[in-house]
Scaffold this active site. Sequence first.
Site, PDB file in Angstrom:
ATOM      1  N   THR A 132      -3.772   0.137  -2.254  1.00 49.72           N
ATOM      2  CA  THR A 132      -4.222   1.528  -2.267  1.00 49.72           C
ATOM      3  C   THR A 132      -4.821   1.911  -3.610  1.00 49.72           C
ATOM      4  O   THR A 132      -4.477   1.332  -4.647  1.00 49.72           O
ATOM      5  CB  THR A 132      -3.031   2.457  -1.958  1.00 49.72           C
ATOM      6  OG1 THR A 132      -3.412   3.818  -2.136  1.00 49.72           O
ATOM      7  CG2 THR A 132      -1.858   2.170  -2.889  1.00 49.72           C
ATOM      8  N   ASP A 133      -5.681   2.928  -3.594  1.00 49.39           N
ATOM      9  CA  ASP A 133      -6.220   3.458  -4.847  1.00 49.39           C
ATOM     10  C   ASP A 133      -5.174   4.255  -5.622  1.00 49.39           C
ATOM     11  O   ASP A 133      -5.359   4.557  -6.802  1.00 49.39           O
ATOM     12  CB  ASP A 133      -7.465   4.312  -4.594  1.00 49.39           C
ATOM     13  CG  ASP A 133      -7.224   5.521  -3.703  1.00 49.39           C
ATOM     14  OD1 ASP A 133      -6.091   5.689  -3.214  1.00 49.39           O
ATOM     15  OD2 ASP A 133      -8.178   6.283  -3.464  1.00 49.39           O
TER      16      ASP A 133
ATOM     17  N   TYR B  72       5.959   5.494  -4.025  1.00 49.39           N
ATOM     18  CA  TYR B  72       5.091   4.679  -3.167  1.00 49.39           C
ATOM     19  C   TYR B  72       4.064   3.918  -3.992  1.00 49.39           C
ATOM     20  O   TYR B  72       3.939   2.692  -3.885  1.00 49.39           O
ATOM     21  CB  TYR B  72       4.380   5.553  -2.134  1.00 49.39           C
ATOM     22  CG  TYR B  72       3.181   4.882  -1.521  1.00 49.39           C
ATOM     23  CD1 TYR B  72       3.315   3.712  -0.770  1.00 49.39           C
ATOM     24  CD2 TYR B  72       1.891   5.393  -1.700  1.00 49.39           C
ATOM     25  CE1 TYR B  72       2.218   3.073  -0.218  1.00 49.39           C
ATOM     26  CE2 TYR B  72       0.791   4.762  -1.150  1.00 49.39           C
ATOM     27  CZ  TYR B  72       0.953   3.613  -0.413  1.00 49.39           C
ATOM     28  OH  TYR B  72      -0.140   2.973   0.121  1.00 49.39           O
TER      29      TYR B  72
ATOM     30  N   LYS C 228       3.537  -0.183  -4.658  1.00 47.59           N
ATOM     31  CA  LYS C 228       2.308  -0.922  -4.356  1.00 47.59           C
ATOM     32  C   LYS C 228       1.728  -1.551  -5.619  1.00 47.59           C
ATOM     33  O   LYS C 228       1.203  -2.671  -5.578  1.00 47.59           O
ATOM     34  CB  LYS C 228       1.285   0.000  -3.693  1.00 47.59           C
ATOM     35  CG  LYS C 228       1.655   0.415  -2.283  1.00 47.59           C
ATOM     36  CD  LYS C 228       1.782  -0.766  -1.331  1.00 47.59           C
ATOM     37  CE  LYS C 228       0.435  -1.403  -1.018  1.00 47.59           C
ATOM     38  NZ  LYS C 228       0.566  -2.488  -0.004  1.00 47.59           N
TER      39      LYS C 228
ATOM     40  N   LYS D 236       0.649  11.807   8.479  1.00 53.74           N
ATOM     41  CA  LYS D 236      -0.452  11.877   7.526  1.00 53.74           C
ATOM     42  C   LYS D 236      -1.288  13.127   7.805  1.00 53.74           C
ATOM     43  O   LYS D 236      -1.272  13.694   8.912  1.00 53.74           O
ATOM     44  CB  LYS D 236      -1.303  10.616   7.618  1.00 53.74           C
ATOM     45  CG  LYS D 236      -0.538   9.323   7.302  1.00 53.74           C
ATOM     46  CD  LYS D 236      -0.030   9.297   5.868  1.00 53.74           C
ATOM     47  CE  LYS D 236       0.743   8.020   5.543  1.00 53.74           C
ATOM     48  NZ  LYS D 236      -0.096   6.841   5.411  1.00 53.74           N
TER      49      LYS D 236
ATOM     50  N   ARG E 215       4.205  19.130  -3.458  1.00 55.39           N
ATOM     51  CA  ARG E 215       5.191  18.078  -3.588  1.00 55.39           C
ATOM     52  C   ARG E 215       5.262  17.616  -5.050  1.00 55.39           C
ATOM     53  O   ARG E 215       4.284  17.736  -5.808  1.00 55.39           O
ATOM     54  CB  ARG E 215       4.861  16.902  -2.671  1.00 55.39           C
ATOM     55  CG  ARG E 215       3.708  16.043  -3.095  1.00 55.39           C
ATOM     56  CD  ARG E 215       3.485  14.932  -2.072  1.00 55.39           C
ATOM     57  NE  ARG E 215       2.323  14.122  -2.422  1.00 55.39           N
ATOM     58  CZ  ARG E 215       1.573  13.503  -1.523  1.00 55.39           C
ATOM     59  NH1 ARG E 215       1.831  13.622  -0.241  1.00 55.39           N
ATOM     60  NH2 ARG E 215       0.545  12.769  -1.900  1.00 55.39           N
TER      61      ARG E 215
END
Length: 357
Positions: free
Chosen positions: A132-133, A158, A162, A197, A290
């Site tokens: 992921t970016d 998260y 990654k 999502k 968040r």
Amino acid sequence: MILVTGGCGFIGSAFVLGWLNTSREPVVNLDLLTYAGHPGNLAAVAANEGYTFIRGDIGDSALVEQILTRHRPRAIINFAAESHVDRSISAPLAFAQTNVLGTLKLLETVHAWWRKLSPADASEFRFVHVSTDEVYGSLDPHDAGFTEQHRFQPNSPYSASKAASDHFVRAWHHTFGLPTLTTNCSNNYGPRQFPEKLIPLMIHNALRGKPLPVYGDGRQVRDWLHVDDHCAALNAVLERGRPGESYNIGGRSERTNLAVVDSICNALDALRPRKGGGSYIELLSHVKDRPGHDRRYAIDDSKIASELGWQPTVKFEQGIRATVQWYLDHEDWVESVTSGSYRQWVELHYKSAVPVA
């Protein structure tokens, strides 16, 4: 043949469907079937003689070794991951277990098997790790997009998990010679995405007359990549990418979250007008932001464009309308995945949300 891990999830299933639609090369799909993985995503190819499904964990070394020995894949595409930022904030250890330790165990098992291959087979083998970016952190409004040289600055459990897995994949190439490649993509959207999502959640809530919860002021910026474009990029990386390299994959479609929700509501207004009139955008509700919410992501995809000849083809306006139409046409799928556990998660996550002025 190729081995796909996590192939019952959103991106993995899109890849498997596309692969079997365009290639006669068989696919083995290893998936643990956690909450976001559904065999129904691949019902269209379940009877295909070129498709084999095995339920299991990438961290189960004995099982993975058996699969490798029996099927002798020429490539592995690793989609298996916990991928929702909000869940990582509530349960970070699960993300470390799957994304870090799971990937590490998979690398160890694959490397031990790969060393036994003939020189020709070992040279042709590829291990593609899908990331992921978000590992790059957050950008300011006028910063240039992330390149492959951008340093990792993960800001959530998260993205930290990654980033760690990306480092292990790189290490297994540079230390042990395993022919690995890593891809770092922007936000994906399209059919069969689990409704936690942003895009499927907005569609799901709008159709039920529920609030459309948007974090903070809604001006966080993301680059949106259609899942079919992502899969085409992965094919290019698999076939033409240079082992040891990483490739950024973007959609060239930066949008604020508010703009994305507005596009969804416009599509719904046209495709299924709201009962009683009015626009679905009237359901928009700002909620408390968040923790550690990255403000902006953007991708510079010039490396994959120049080296591998890939570029996105799905325009966001076209892709979002087609995505909304898919969910309208497959409400039975949505009902099947929005189980009690999903509803409990949404209730837990948003019950303490407060309006934002």
